[in-house]
Scaffold this motif. Structure first.
Motif, PDB file in Angstrom:
ATOM      1  N   VAL A 162     -25.084  14.005  20.532  1.00 46.30           N
ATOM      2  CA  VAL A 162     -24.998  14.742  19.325  1.00 46.30           C
ATOM      3  C   VAL A 162     -23.881  15.421  19.253  1.00 46.30           C
ATOM      4  CG1 VAL A 162     -26.319  16.790  18.184  1.00 46.30           C
ATOM      5  CG2 VAL A 162     -27.579  14.946  19.504  1.00 46.30           C
ATOM      6  N   ILE A 163     -23.149  15.957  20.509  1.00 49.36           N
ATOM      7  CA  ILE A 163     -22.007  16.632  20.451  1.00 49.36           C
ATOM      8  C   ILE A 163     -20.978  15.686  20.030  1.00 49.36           C
ATOM      9  CG2 ILE A 163     -20.263  17.907  22.067  1.00 49.36           C
ATOM     10  CD1 ILE A 163     -22.742  19.706  21.508  1.00 49.36           C
ATOM     11  N   VAL A 164     -20.842  14.425  20.388  1.00 50.14           N
ATOM     12  CA  VAL A 164     -19.811  13.674  19.880  1.00 50.14           C
ATOM     13  C   VAL A 164     -19.944  13.293  18.486  1.00 50.14           C
ATOM     14  CG1 VAL A 164     -19.135  11.231  20.143  1.00 50.14           C
ATOM     15  CG2 VAL A 164     -19.626  12.516  22.050  1.00 50.14           C
ATOM     16  N   ILE A 165     -21.105  13.179  17.837  1.00 51.01           N
ATOM     17  CA  ILE A 165     -21.283  12.945  16.385  1.00 51.01           C
ATOM     18  C   ILE A 165     -21.012  14.121  15.803  1.00 51.01           C
ATOM     19  CG2 ILE A 165     -23.078  12.690  14.549  1.00 51.01           C
ATOM     20  CD1 ILE A 165     -24.878  10.993  16.607  1.00 51.01           C
ATOM     21  N   GLY A 166     -21.109  15.420  16.297  1.00 50.19           N
ATOM     22  CA  GLY A 166     -20.630  16.729  15.518  1.00 50.19           C
ATOM     23  C   GLY A 166     -19.318  16.599  15.622  1.00 50.19           C
TER      24      GLY A 166
ATOM     25  N   MET B 122     -25.206  25.414  14.486  1.00 49.60           N
ATOM     26  CA  MET B 122     -26.249  24.545  14.254  1.00 49.60           C
ATOM     27  C   MET B 122     -26.214  23.181  14.993  1.00 49.60           C
ATOM     28  SD  MET B 122     -28.303  26.115  12.148  1.00 49.60           S
ATOM     29  CE  MET B 122     -29.300  24.704  11.453  1.00 49.60           C
ATOM     30  N   THR B 123     -24.994  22.799  15.350  1.00 48.28           N
ATOM     31  CA  THR B 123     -24.704  21.548  15.895  1.00 48.28           C
ATOM     32  C   THR B 123     -25.267  21.914  17.421  1.00 48.28           C
ATOM     33  OG1 THR B 123     -22.925  20.939  14.263  1.00 48.28           O
ATOM     34  CG2 THR B 123     -23.108  19.772  16.513  1.00 48.28           C
ATOM     35  N   ILE B 124     -24.704  23.121  17.767  1.00 49.64           N
ATOM     36  CA  ILE B 124     -24.906  23.067  19.303  1.00 49.64           C
ATOM     37  C   ILE B 124     -26.569  23.123  19.505  1.00 49.64           C
ATOM     38  CG2 ILE B 124     -24.770  24.786  21.160  1.00 49.64           C
ATOM     39  CD1 ILE B 124     -21.740  25.504  20.131  1.00 49.64           C
TER      40      ILE B 124
ATOM     41  N   THR C 256     -18.085  14.062  12.951  1.00 50.84           N
ATOM     42  CA  THR C 256     -18.220  14.440  11.570  1.00 50.84           C
ATOM     43  C   THR C 256     -17.385  15.733  11.275  1.00 50.84           C
ATOM     44  OG1 THR C 256     -20.244  15.361  12.226  1.00 50.84           O
ATOM     45  CG2 THR C 256     -20.431  13.018  11.512  1.00 50.84           C
ATOM     46  N   GLY C 257     -17.288  16.425  12.069  1.00 51.28           N
ATOM     47  CA  GLY C 257     -16.330  17.611  11.913  1.00 51.28           C
ATOM     48  C   GLY C 257     -17.390  18.747  11.766  1.00 51.28           C
ATOM     49  N   TYR C 258     -18.636  18.537  12.211  1.00 52.68           N
ATOM     50  CA  TYR C 258     -19.477  19.952  11.876  1.00 52.68           C
ATOM     51  C   TYR C 258     -19.221  20.658  13.215  1.00 52.68           C
ATOM     52  CZ  TYR C 258     -22.421  18.095   8.239  1.00 52.68           C
ATOM     53  OH  TYR C 258     -22.817  17.717   7.093  1.00 52.68           O
TER      54      TYR C 258
END
Length: 233
Positions: free
Chosen positions: A45-49, A64-66, A52-54
């Motif tokens: 999820v961290i890598v996806i964040g 929210m990403t964390i 995607t720039g979130y």
């Protein structure tokens, strides 16, 4: 008025520790697998964040990403933990007299389980399950010995539940038998032949069925808490 707390009832954290110990005894790599699964899901999820720039954007998006990463990691860890706990408990029950009864009593849904409606001198057992599929007879023991027991119990039950589907399942590791770990899933796949009103009527009829054999002298896993199976659709 404060509710009284049962001192003998373990807390949730203590229960989790006990289950973790059971997993560790059954599989020394079990808890590391749980930890790595949680960390791996969090990292994904961290890598996806980051991609995607979130993560690294606004403060709200970063927080929210964390939080999402932590929630996904915990969820994946708990799922793996539950699967390993289930496998460990099956291993503990496998080979014990009455193991199938303990598994059957852990099923979710409108099931009525009567353990040991028949038993022979070799401590082979036949249990009865009543549910939407109808009446299900589940045996424990070698196929060469339990087949006659199942036939006899099927005839006895058929006299009470006229026209109702009666299934017989041999639980065990022999040819044509259903392994203990797959017993719940096997029963859940049976067709739903009854309505709820008819189910209650069948249960009332079966209450008049006398027990024809005493319980065996061997140990039965009383109160064994098996992981709950899937809910009936």
């Amino acid at each position: 008025m404060a509710k009284s707390v049962d001192p003998e009832k373990p807390g949730r954290i203590k229960q989790l520790r006990m289950i973790a110990q059971i997993i560790q005894q059954a599989n020394p790599k079990g808890m590391p697998i749980v930890f790595l699964s949680a960390v791996g899901a969090l990292a994904v999820v961290i890598v996806i964040g980051l991609v995607t720039g979130y993560l690294g954007g606004s403060i709200i998006e970063t927080v929210m990403t964390i939080l999402l990463a932590i929630m996904v990691g915990v969820t994946v860890g708990l799922v793996v933990f539950g699967q390993l706990a289930q496998k460990a408990q099956y291993n503990m029950l496998d080979g014990q007299t009455g193991a199938a009864a303990a598994v059957l009593q852990g099923m979710r849904g409108n099931w009525s389980v009567t353990p040991a409606i028949a038993v022979n001198r070799d401590q082979d057992l036949v249990h009865m399950v009543v549910g939407l599929p109808g009446v299900i007879l589940v045996s424990e023991g070698p196929g060469s010995r339990v087949q006659k027991m199942l036939v006899a119990e099927k005839k006895r039950v058929a006299r009470v539940v006229l026209g109702i589907e009666i299934y017989d399942i041999q639980c065990g590791d022999g040819e044509g038998q259903v392994p203990l770990a797959k017993l719940q899933r096997h029963i859940m796949k049976l067709p739903r032949n009854l309505k709820k009103d008819a189910l209650n009527e069948i249960k009332d009829r079966l209450r008049s069925l006398p027990k024809n054999m005493p319980l065996p002298k061997g140990p039965m896993p009383k109160g064994a808490r098996m992981p709950r199976g899937p809910k009936m659709r």
